[in-house]
Design an enzyme around this catalytic site. Structure first.
Site, short mmCIF file in Angstrom:
data_model
loop_
_atom_site.label_atom_id
_atom_site.label_comp_id
_atom_site.label_asym_id
_atom_site.label_seq_id
_atom_site.Cartn_x
_atom_site.Cartn_y
_atom_site.Cartn_z
N SER A 14 0.81 -1.22 0.00
CA SER A 14 0.00 0.00 0.00
C SER A 14 0.85 1.27 0.00
CB SER A 14 -0.92 -0.01 1.22
OG SER A 14 -0.14 0.07 2.40
N LYS A 36 1.23 -4.94 4.98
CA LYS A 36 1.88 -5.77 6.01
C LYS A 36 1.75 -5.11 7.38
CE LYS A 36 6.45 -6.32 5.61
NZ LYS A 36 7.72 -6.94 5.20
N ALA A 47 9.03 9.59 2.06
CA ALA A 47 9.71 10.32 0.97
C ALA A 47 9.76 11.80 1.34
CB ALA A 47 8.98 10.10 -0.34
N GLY A 49 11.96 14.49 -0.59
CA GLY A 49 12.21 15.45 -1.66
C GLY A 49 10.97 15.76 -2.47
N GLY A 50 10.33 14.73 -3.02
CA GLY A 50 9.12 14.94 -3.81
C GLY A 50 9.07 14.08 -5.05
N GLU A 115 17.00 18.76 -7.57
CA GLU A 115 17.79 17.76 -6.85
C GLU A 115 18.93 17.28 -7.73
OE1 GLU A 115 15.06 14.73 -5.53
OE2 GLU A 115 14.36 15.95 -3.87
N HIS A 242 21.93 6.31 -0.53
CA HIS A 242 21.69 7.77 -0.47
C HIS A 242 22.85 8.40 0.26
CE1 HIS A 242 19.87 11.64 0.18
NE2 HIS A 242 18.83 11.30 -0.56
N ARG A 288 23.83 10.60 -7.41
CA ARG A 288 24.03 10.03 -6.07
C ARG A 288 25.17 9.05 -5.94
NH1 ARG A 288 17.94 8.99 -4.26
NH2 ARG A 288 17.58 11.21 -4.17
N HIS A 346 19.27 2.80 0.21
CA HIS A 346 18.10 3.66 0.05
C HIS A 346 17.08 3.10 -0.94
CE1 HIS A 346 15.92 7.43 -0.01
NE2 HIS A 346 16.13 7.59 -1.31
N GLU A 370 8.67 0.11 -6.57
CA GLU A 370 10.08 -0.21 -6.32
C GLU A 370 10.39 -1.69 -6.48
OE1 GLU A 370 11.75 1.84 -2.94
OE2 GLU A 370 13.57 0.61 -3.00
N ARG A 381 19.33 5.36 -10.27
CA ARG A 381 18.08 6.13 -10.35
C ARG A 381 18.30 7.62 -10.14
NH1 ARG A 381 14.16 7.87 -6.27
NH2 ARG A 381 15.72 7.21 -4.77
N SER A 386 11.35 7.79 -8.49
CA SER A 386 10.71 6.54 -8.10
C SER A 386 9.24 6.71 -7.74
CB SER A 386 11.46 5.86 -6.97
OG SER A 386 11.68 6.78 -5.95
N LEU A 387 8.91 7.83 -7.10
CA LEU A 387 7.48 8.06 -6.86
C LEU A 387 6.79 8.19 -8.22
CD1 LEU A 387 7.65 10.59 -3.88
CD2 LEU A 387 6.89 8.23 -3.79
P1 FAD Z 1 6.26 1.37 -0.67
O1 FAD Z 1 5.83 2.76 -0.57
O2 FAD Z 1 7.49 0.99 0.05
O3 FAD Z 1 5.09 0.44 -0.15
C1 FAD Z 1 5.29 -0.95 0.00
C2 FAD Z 1 4.07 -1.54 0.66
O4 FAD Z 1 4.17 -2.97 0.60
C3 FAD Z 1 3.90 -1.20 2.13
O5 FAD Z 1 2.54 -0.95 2.34
C4 FAD Z 1 4.30 -2.48 2.84
O6 FAD Z 1 3.68 -2.67 4.09
C5 FAD Z 1 3.80 -3.51 1.85
N1 FAD Z 1 4.38 -4.84 1.96
C6 FAD Z 1 5.68 -5.21 1.90
N2 FAD Z 1 5.78 -6.55 2.00
C7 FAD Z 1 4.53 -7.03 2.12
C8 FAD Z 1 3.97 -8.32 2.28
N3 FAD Z 1 4.73 -9.43 2.35
N4 FAD Z 1 2.63 -8.45 2.38
C9 FAD Z 1 1.83 -7.36 2.35
N5 FAD Z 1 2.30 -6.10 2.20
C10 FAD Z 1 3.63 -5.95 2.08
N6 FAD Z 1 11.45 8.65 -4.03
C11 FAD Z 1 11.12 9.75 -4.72
O7 FAD Z 1 10.75 9.65 -5.89
N7 FAD Z 1 11.18 10.96 -4.12
C12 FAD Z 1 11.58 11.13 -2.84
O8 FAD Z 1 11.59 12.24 -2.34
C13 FAD Z 1 11.94 9.99 -2.10
N8 FAD Z 1 12.35 10.10 -0.83
C14 FAD Z 1 12.58 8.97 -0.11
C15 FAD Z 1 12.87 9.08 1.24
C16 FAD Z 1 13.01 7.96 2.02
C17 FAD Z 1 13.34 8.09 3.47
C18 FAD Z 1 12.87 6.67 1.43
C19 FAD Z 1 13.01 5.44 2.26
C20 FAD Z 1 12.61 6.56 0.09
C21 FAD Z 1 12.45 7.70 -0.69
N9 FAD Z 1 12.15 7.61 -2.04
C22 FAD Z 1 11.84 8.74 -2.74
C23 FAD Z 1 11.90 6.32 -2.67
C24 FAD Z 1 10.38 6.10 -2.72
O9 FAD Z 1 9.81 6.57 -1.53
C25 FAD Z 1 10.02 4.65 -2.89
O10 FAD Z 1 10.77 4.06 -3.91
C26 FAD Z 1 8.54 4.52 -3.23
O11 FAD Z 1 7.78 5.18 -2.26
C27 FAD Z 1 8.15 3.08 -3.32
O12 FAD Z 1 6.76 3.01 -3.46
P2 FAD Z 1 6.07 1.59 -3.57
O13 FAD Z 1 4.62 1.85 -3.70
O14 FAD Z 1 6.73 0.79 -4.60
O15 FAD Z 1 6.41 0.88 -2.17
C1 SIN Z 2 15.64 12.84 -1.15
O1 SIN Z 2 14.74 13.58 -0.78
O2 SIN Z 2 16.83 13.11 -1.11
C2 SIN Z 2 15.26 11.51 -1.67
C3 SIN Z 2 14.80 11.64 -3.04
C4 SIN Z 2 14.77 10.32 -3.70
O3 SIN Z 2 15.14 9.30 -3.11
O4 SIN Z 2 14.39 10.28 -4.85
#
Ligand code: FAD
Ligand code: SIN
Length: 531
Positions: A14, A36, A47, A49-50, A115, A242, A288, A346, A370, A381, A386-387
């Site tokens: 989610s 989970k 996240a 930065g944005g 960025e 990171h 990075r 990261h 991801e 990346r 990634s968002l």
């Molecule tokens: P997630 O958002 O990680 O969601 C994964 C979901 O899967 C969660 O709900 C989790 O509970 C669930 N899950 C996992 N395993 C299971 C399982 N076995 N059963 C059921 N559910 C499960 N990217 C950007 O583009 N810009 C940013 O500014 C940025 N800043 C970041 C800052 C931080 C601190 C971090 C950690 C990452 C950042 N990233 C950023 C990367 C970005 O946030 C992620 O790559 C992106 O949010 C991933 O989205 P997602 O939907 O794929 O997974």
């Molecule tokens: C950050 O805000 O530096 C993270 C951005 C990203 O992981 O894309």
């Protein structure tokens, strides 16, 4: 599978990808969405930065594409880059319609940040809590949607594969994916969930490393489940470190956003030297991999515990970065005196290999966000892409599924799905061993499969992981599965796969740096390290 009027879609995860796919698929299907932990908890939530998108008139698709390709160092799939960049603004606009609040400004109503690696301002943000703004809006919409059944504290354990059901499991091809076994982490009950389309949206695997910016849910479950079902997995050697994670004994996983360097902050070593100047034309805003390696060198050169982020060039730091200022002060750090930072695991650029609509090599199984390897990021990346990827590919998958899902409907009835086989498993007693194995894997990966690698260290990691594999296989299957146990098994699988990919790449490229092959090899390189 019951032949209901509406097809069944099971979405595992989610974050931005899973929530967006759930909302879009709910238009034509009955959706079950698993988290989970709580629905909010995810990498997306943290996240800072944005989200990158071409928004300003001064910017162009060509420029965003070029920046993405340059960061990806020759391994991006051009069609995936095109899709993400060109579809971006439309889907970001939809996100705003759903209620995601970005800081207002002068570029078509939005304030844009810059960025590392970007040659234009193109990051839509909510100061340093951009992920929370997105996640909160999506969660609110999902909770209101009658066609989405939300199951929190529900962890997928394994995919249910057609040929295993028919006991044809000697066959290399396990046939179609029919759903997943799901553990209710509160009651311990395990249920099979049937689906016409199962979507992995489980996010990343930062927890494979000792130091990470990722929250606890990021244990690579989707990659491990897909690998057990024999889906194709690719490019796991490209773990992004990171450059700036807060260095403090009481700060678990706290990121210091790159946007701070975008606003003028400078990295300094303990002697006060701005060491990025002269190392790269973009200095502190270099991609990075380059910044993280430069910090790693500085740390090793004088055995320093951290470097400093000097924020003094930024006016109104507390207003621009309120979450970071607050957290620093809670920990006794005054930002204007310098923020101590180190690199940390990261983002995983590789993952379950998909096509341009999120389909994996297994019929009935998709992967988005991801967990997937669409080819957008290549070997590195670009920040805030990634968002964007999670958002765009969730839409692309839903659009494909709306037209095609009828052809893929399975006729297996839920009653025919076998119950989870517990064997003679007993309640777990020695929790301490599980956490010891966790710690060992994460420390091993940090020390031997980190920012700078060598074949000797990779092979040593491989040998030790094999021993841990024997221990886990022998010892831990005696116990009833719980979240900690299933995560340990997945963490171990992902660690093994990262090492396997790293050993196959005989060059240094993007995020993968191996002292035994220090050069990028543009003649004999692997396009993808596919497992
Ligand atoms: P997630 O958002 O990680 O969601 C994964 C979901 O899967 C969660 O709900 C989790 O509970 C669930 N899950 C996992 N395993 C299971 C399982 N076995 N059963 C059921 N559910 C499960 N990217 C950007 O583009 N810009 C940013 O500014 C940025 N800043 C970041 C800052 C931080 C601190 C971090 C950690 C990452 C950042 N990233 C950023 C990367 C970005 O946030 C992620 O790559 C992106 O949010 C991933 O989205 P997602 O939907 O794929 O997974
Ligand atoms: C950050 O805000 O530096 C993270 C951005 C990203 O992981 O894309």
């Amino acid at each position: 599978m019951s032949v209901t009027k509406r097809p069944q879609v099971l979405i595992i995860g989610s974050g931005i990808a899973g929530l967006t796919a759930a909302l879009r698929c709910a238009r034509f299907a009955s959706v079950t969405l698993l988290a989970k932990d709580t629905l909010l908890e995810s990498n997306t939530l943290y996240a800072q930065g944005g989200i990158a998108s071409v928004w300003s008139d001064a910017d162009s698709f060509e420029s965003h594409i070029e920046d993405t390709l340059r960061a990806g160092a020759g391994l991006c799939r051009a069609d995936a880059v095109n899709a993400a960049v060109r579809d971006g603004p439309t889907h970001v606009a939809r996100l705003i319609e759903l209620g995601a609040q970005f800081v207002r400004g002068s570029d078509h109503g939005i304030d844009l940040h810059q960025e590392g690696g970007h040659s234009h301002r193109r990051i839509l943000h909510d100061h340093d809590a951009s992920g929370r703004a997105i996640q909160a809006a999506l969660v609110e919409n999902v909770r209101k949607n009658q066609s989405i059944r939300v199951l929190e504290h529900s962890a997928a354990i394994d995919l249910i594969m057609e040929n295993k059901l028919l006991r044809k499991d000697k066959d290399k091809n396990l046939g179609q994916c029919l759903g997943a076994y799901v553990l209710d982490t509160k009651s311990g009950a395990i249920q099979p969930f049937a689906a016409d389309l199962t979507v992995l949206a489980t996010g990343g695997a930062g927890k494979v490393y000792l130091y990470t910016t990722n929250p606890d849910v990021a244990t690579g479950d989707g990659i491990a489940m897909a690998a057990r079902a024999r889906a194709r997995i690719a490019n796991l050697e490209f773990m992004q470190f990171h450059p700036t994670c807060l260095f403090h004994p009481n700060a678990k996983n706290f990121l210091i956003t790159e946007a701070i360097r975008g606003e003028g902050a400078v990295l300094r070593n303990l002697q006060g030297e701005a060491f990025m100047k002269g190392r790269h034309p973009m200095a502190d805003l270099a991609p990075r991999d380059i910044v993280a390696r430069a910090i790693d060198e500085e740390l090793k050169r004088v055995d320093a515990p951290h470097v400093w982020l000097d924020i003094s060039p930024i006016t109104d730091f507390d207003v621009k970065f309120p979450t970071i200022s607050k957290r620093c002060r809670e920990l006794g750090i005054e930002p204007k005196d310098g923020i101590p930072v180190i690199p940390a695991a990261h983002y995983l650029c590789g993952g379950v290999l998909t096509d341009l609509v999120g389909r994996t090599s297994i019929p009935g199984l998709a992967a988005i966000g991801e967990v997937a390897c669409t080819g957008l990021h290549g070997s590195n990346r670009l920040a805030s892409n990634s968002l964007l990827e999670g958002l765009v590919f969730a839409h692309r998958l839903a659009d494909w599924a709306e037209n095609e899902i009828e052809y893929h409907r399975t006729r297996v009835k839920p009653a025919n799905l076998p119950v989870w086989d517990m064997g003679r498993a007993v309640d777990i007693e020695e929790r301490i061993d599980i956490s010891a194995s966790w710690r060992e894997i994460r420390t091993l990966m940090w020390n031997y499969v980190g920012i700078i690698r060598s074949d000797r260290r990779l092979k040593r990691a491989q040998e030790r992981l094999l021993q841990i594999r024997h221990e886990v296989n022998e010892d831990y299957w005696k116990f009833k599965v719980n979240r900690e146990l299933l995560e340990l098994r997945n963490l171990l699988t992902v660690a093994e796969l990262i090492v396997e990919c790293a050993l196959s790449r005989k060059e240094s490229r993007g995020l993968h740096a191996n002292v035994d092959y220090p050069e990028r090899d543009d003649r004999n390189f692997l396009k993808d390290t596919v497992i």
